[in-house]
Design a protein around this motif. Sequence first.
Motif, PDB file in Angstrom:
ATOM      1  N   THR A 171       0.832  -1.210   0.000  1.00 33.15           N
ATOM      2  CA  THR A 171       0.000   0.000   0.000  1.00 33.15           C
ATOM      3  C   THR A 171       0.864   1.256   0.000  1.00 33.15           C
ATOM      4  OG1 THR A 171      -1.731  -1.184   1.208  1.00 33.15           O
ATOM      5  CG2 THR A 171      -1.834   1.228   1.222  1.00 33.15           C
ATOM      6  N   PHE A 172       1.934   1.238   0.813  1.00 40.12           N
ATOM      7  CA  PHE A 172       2.859   2.371   0.859  1.00 40.12           C
ATOM      8  C   PHE A 172       3.448   2.645  -0.533  1.00 40.12           C
ATOM      9  CE2 PHE A 172       4.067   1.726   5.618  1.00 40.12           C
ATOM     10  CZ  PHE A 172       2.885   2.365   5.987  1.00 40.12           C
ATOM     11  N   VAL A 173       3.815   1.583  -1.234  1.00 38.93           N
ATOM     12  CA  VAL A 173       4.388   1.734  -2.572  1.00 38.93           C
ATOM     13  C   VAL A 173       3.337   2.271  -3.542  1.00 38.93           C
ATOM     14  CG1 VAL A 173       5.363   0.486  -4.553  1.00 38.93           C
ATOM     15  CG2 VAL A 173       6.123  -0.077  -2.229  1.00 38.93           C
ATOM     16  N   ALA A 174       2.108   1.745  -3.443  1.00 43.22           N
ATOM     17  CA  ALA A 174       1.034   2.153  -4.358  1.00 43.22           C
ATOM     18  C   ALA A 174       0.708   3.640  -4.230  1.00 43.22           C
ATOM     19  CB  ALA A 174      -0.220   1.318  -4.103  1.00 43.22           C
ATOM     20  N   VAL A 175       0.784   4.176  -2.998  1.00 45.56           N
ATOM     21  CA  VAL A 175       0.431   5.591  -2.783  1.00 45.56           C
ATOM     22  C   VAL A 175       1.675   6.484  -2.723  1.00 45.56           C
ATOM     23  CG1 VAL A 175      -1.685   4.947  -1.581  1.00 45.56           C
ATOM     24  CG2 VAL A 175       0.398   5.380  -0.251  1.00 45.56           C
ATOM     25  N   SER A 176       2.851   5.897  -3.018  1.00 47.63           N
ATOM     26  CA  SER A 176       4.125   6.642  -2.955  1.00 47.63           C
ATOM     27  C   SER A 176       4.294   7.326  -1.600  1.00 47.63           C
ATOM     28  CB  SER A 176       4.203   7.674  -4.081  1.00 47.63           C
ATOM     29  OG  SER A 176       4.144   7.033  -5.337  1.00 47.63           O
ATOM     30  N   PHE A 177       4.147   6.544  -0.531  1.00 44.81           N
ATOM     31  CA  PHE A 177       4.238   7.057   0.838  1.00 44.81           C
ATOM     32  C   PHE A 177       5.584   7.743   1.068  1.00 44.81           C
ATOM     33  CE2 PHE A 177       5.594   6.488   5.245  1.00 44.81           C
ATOM     34  CZ  PHE A 177       4.529   7.058   5.933  1.00 44.81           C
ATOM     35  N   LYS A 178       5.539   8.917   1.697  1.00 42.73           N
ATOM     36  CA  LYS A 178       6.765   9.662   1.993  1.00 42.73           C
ATOM     37  C   LYS A 178       6.983   9.692   3.498  1.00 42.73           C
ATOM     38  CE  LYS A 178       9.151  14.025   0.998  1.00 42.73           C
ATOM     39  NZ  LYS A 178       9.054  15.349   0.326  1.00 42.73           N
ATOM     40  N   ALA A 179       8.098   9.164   3.942  1.00 47.27           N
ATOM     41  CA  ALA A 179       8.413   9.130   5.366  1.00 47.27           C
ATOM     42  C   ALA A 179       8.898  10.493   5.830  1.00 47.27           C
ATOM     43  CB  ALA A 179       9.480   8.082   5.637  1.00 47.27           C
ATOM     44  N   SER A 180       8.981  10.645   7.166  1.00 47.28           N
ATOM     45  CA  SER A 180       9.424  11.919   7.737  1.00 47.28           C
ATOM     46  C   SER A 180      10.862  12.248   7.341  1.00 47.28           C
ATOM     47  CB  SER A 180       9.306  11.874   9.265  1.00 47.28           C
ATOM     48  OG  SER A 180      10.040  10.773   9.779  1.00 47.28           O
ATOM     49  N   SER A 181      11.638  11.215   6.996  1.00 48.01           N
ATOM     50  CA  SER A 181      13.034  11.429   6.587  1.00 48.01           C
ATOM     51  C   SER A 181      13.151  11.910   5.150  1.00 48.01           C
ATOM     52  CB  SER A 181      13.825  10.127   6.754  1.00 48.01           C
ATOM     53  OG  SER A 181      13.268   9.107   5.929  1.00 48.01           O
ATOM     54  N   GLY A 182      12.007  11.902   4.446  1.00 50.37           N
ATOM     55  CA  GLY A 182      11.999  12.350   3.058  1.00 50.37           C
ATOM     56  C   GLY A 182      12.057  11.228   2.037  1.00 50.37           C
ATOM     57  N   ILE A 261      11.852   0.994   2.441  1.00 52.64           N
ATOM     58  CA  ILE A 261      13.076   1.536   3.045  1.00 52.64           C
ATOM     59  C   ILE A 261      14.249   1.214   2.120  1.00 52.64           C
ATOM     60  CG2 ILE A 261      14.464   1.656   5.149  1.00 52.64           C
ATOM     61  CD1 ILE A 261      12.258   0.069   6.553  1.00 52.64           C
ATOM     62  N   PRO A 262      14.894   2.190   1.517  1.00 48.50           N
ATOM     63  CA  PRO A 262      16.061   1.898   0.676  1.00 48.50           C
ATOM     64  C   PRO A 262      17.061   1.026   1.426  1.00 48.50           C
ATOM     65  CG  PRO A 262      15.442   4.206   0.482  1.00 48.50           C
ATOM     66  CD  PRO A 262      14.596   3.634   1.576  1.00 48.50           C
ATOM     67  N   TRP A 263      17.641   0.053   0.749  1.00 49.72           N
ATOM     68  CA  TRP A 263      18.462  -0.966   1.422  1.00 49.72           C
ATOM     69  C   TRP A 263      19.570  -0.362   2.279  1.00 49.72           C
ATOM     70  CZ3 TRP A 263      23.673  -1.664   0.987  1.00 49.72           C
ATOM     71  CH2 TRP A 263      24.321  -0.971  -0.044  1.00 49.72           C
ATOM     72  N   HIS A 264      20.164   0.734   1.827  1.00 52.02           N
ATOM     73  CA  HIS A 264      21.285   1.329   2.572  1.00 52.02           C
ATOM     74  C   HIS A 264      20.838   2.036   3.843  1.00 52.02           C
ATOM     75  CE1 HIS A 264      19.893   5.070   0.723  1.00 52.02           C
ATOM     76  NE2 HIS A 264      19.936   4.450  -0.450  1.00 52.02           N
ATOM     77  N   SER A 265      19.515   2.220   4.013  1.00 54.99           N
ATOM     78  CA  SER A 265      18.990   2.866   5.229  1.00 54.99           C
ATOM     79  C   SER A 265      18.589   1.853   6.296  1.00 54.99           C
ATOM     80  CB  SER A 265      17.769   3.730   4.877  1.00 54.99           C
ATOM     81  OG  SER A 265      18.101   4.726   3.934  1.00 54.99           O
ATOM     82  N   ILE A 266      18.695   0.562   5.985  1.00 54.75           N
ATOM     83  CA  ILE A 266      18.272  -0.480   6.924  1.00 54.75           C
ATOM     84  C   ILE A 266      19.386  -0.747   7.933  1.00 54.75           C
ATOM     85  CG2 ILE A 266      17.637  -2.923   7.135  1.00 54.75           C
ATOM     86  CD1 ILE A 266      16.311  -2.688   4.385  1.00 54.75           C
ATOM     87  N   ASP A 267      19.038  -0.678   9.218  1.00 57.56           N
ATOM     88  CA  ASP A 267      19.998  -0.919  10.299  1.00 57.56           C
ATOM     89  C   ASP A 267      20.214  -2.427  10.439  1.00 57.56           C
ATOM     90  OD1 ASP A 267      21.442  -1.180  12.641  1.00 57.56           O
ATOM     91  OD2 ASP A 267      20.305   0.338  13.735  1.00 57.56           O
ATOM     92  N   PRO A 268      21.455  -2.918  10.251  1.00 57.32           N
ATOM     93  CA  PRO A 268      21.707  -4.363  10.340  1.00 57.32           C
ATOM     94  C   PRO A 268      21.510  -4.930  11.738  1.00 57.32           C
ATOM     95  CG  PRO A 268      23.770  -3.168  10.176  1.00 57.32           C
ATOM     96  CD  PRO A 268      22.682  -2.161   9.933  1.00 57.32           C
ATOM     97  N   ASN A 269      21.489  -4.041  12.753  1.00 57.01           N
ATOM     98  CA  ASN A 269      21.339  -4.486  14.132  1.00 57.01           C
ATOM     99  C   ASN A 269      19.889  -4.553  14.589  1.00 57.01           C
ATOM    100  OD1 ASN A 269      24.163  -4.720  14.640  1.00 57.01           O
ATOM    101  ND2 ASN A 269      24.265  -2.489  14.782  1.00 57.01           N
ATOM    102  N   LYS A 270      18.963  -4.259  13.667  1.00 59.30           N
ATOM    103  CA  LYS A 270      17.542  -4.272  14.040  1.00 59.30           C
ATOM    104  C   LYS A 270      16.756  -5.106  13.035  1.00 59.30           C
ATOM    105  CE  LYS A 270      17.641   0.318  16.203  1.00 59.30           C
ATOM    106  NZ  LYS A 270      17.096   1.702  16.159  1.00 59.30           N
ATOM    107  N   SER A 271      15.605  -5.578  13.464  1.00 60.16           N
ATOM    108  CA  SER A 271      14.742  -6.333  12.558  1.00 60.16           C
ATOM    109  C   SER A 271      14.107  -5.381  11.558  1.00 60.16           C
ATOM    110  CB  SER A 271      13.646  -7.055  13.344  1.00 60.16           C
ATOM    111  OG  SER A 271      12.653  -7.553  12.464  1.00 60.16           O
TER     112      SER A 271
END
Length: 472
Positions: A171-182, A261-271
């Motif tokens: 759904t986020f992808v379908a509506v082009s959801f924009k997070a607070s980080s931009g 979430i773009p892959w480079h923004s994913i924290d490896p220490n979190k789920s």
Amino acid sequence: MDQDQNDSLQRNLSNRHIQLIAIGGCIGTGLFLGSGSTIQLAGPSIIFIYMLIGIVVFLVMRALGELLLSNLNYKSFVDFVSELLGPFAGFLLGWSYWLCWVVVGIADLVAISGYTHMFYPNLPSWVPALVCIFLFYTLNCLTVKLFGEMEFWFAIIKVIAICVLIIVGGTFVAVSFKASSGEVASLSNIFNGGNLLPNGFRGFLAGFQSATFAFIGVELIGTVAAESKNPFKNLPKAINNIPLRIIMFYVLSVMVIMAVIPWHSIDPNKSPFIVLFLFAGLPAAAAVVYVVVLTSAASSTNSGIFSSSRMLYGLASLDKAPRFFMQLSKSSVPVNGLLFSCVCLLSAVVLLAVGDKSIIDTFTLVASVATIITLFTWFLIVYSYIQYRKKYPERHKASTFKMPGGVFTCWVCIVFIFLIILTLTLQPNTRIGLYLGVIWFAFLGGSYLLIPQSVKKRWKVLLNSTISTNKY
């Protein structure tokens, strides 16, 4: 088997139990907790990693299925490995697979303790681990059917969680959801501007270790086969559904995560499952996913306690472990093997009480050891199939559940398994796990040499009496 109830394991697991245990085995803690570090290592190529491993896992399970159904007196894969590859291979596999589930249990208890901190930050990390061990020991003591029920509901919770994540993320992808980080949710995030290997081919290879750990447990279907009703119907159905489950649970879920979430923004220490909802500004939903991740780890721990106790029972029935582990309760549960495995799991309590590593570092180290043993298990299953085709061509001909591609695909699987083992040398944590695995196999090899020949001869007699059949 027409033995007395207290003399043998009982076939009390129904079709719905087997199907959901198979599904639960496809959705391990490695997916919920470890996929973040895998995405950081491999980037978008994680999609291909999961697909490649998934194909090999399916083929290994098909080989396992044909072997188990060729003789219903096989209680687990240790029986056919012992017969087809010899007593040393069976000894090595049985004790290694027992250790694997103890190690997986430790990794899951570490994960449970880490996630419990969200709700009780001041609670000592060893307390949740101790509570889980006591709880699952008590529940597994009652009846195998209760284990089936627990895994049935655990699996349903995991399936619902992944389906919700896919729907919400889609759904986020379908509506082009924009997070607070931009950041804007888009399918273009997955393909990373066409750069599918952002960390190079080395990063792609390094992603195989944690990705493989996510699949640990899928072979549990071979352990519960001895307690399944109508295995000729239930086992093939559970195995044939594996590809669809891998596409849905692994490929679709990570694609949705990387689209939001773009892959480079994913924290490896979190789920990443939890991070997705936090990223979208939905802390309440993220808290619910925390509970789901805890449930997944609890489910895997429960499976480990069950599987390790059955493995000890099988080893004891062949005289490769003390006969003490053959004792069954009134409800046909191997209580002594259950108790011993749970006592060994207490090492997780010690590790959490005195260890100075982070939760994710401890998890990765322990997971590496489990991955080595799992790859060894898969190798012996497919190599046993090659020997089975030579020794019992009439059984293969009569089989209604044949391995696709036969011996050729087994050799393809073996080459792939050895390539994954080589990838464990690429990261410091996984290298340590590889060294520990080698030490374990050396220890077992030395122990085997100390066993008298008279005992080894008795193993063969016991094995022949256990697996003798007039089926074919």
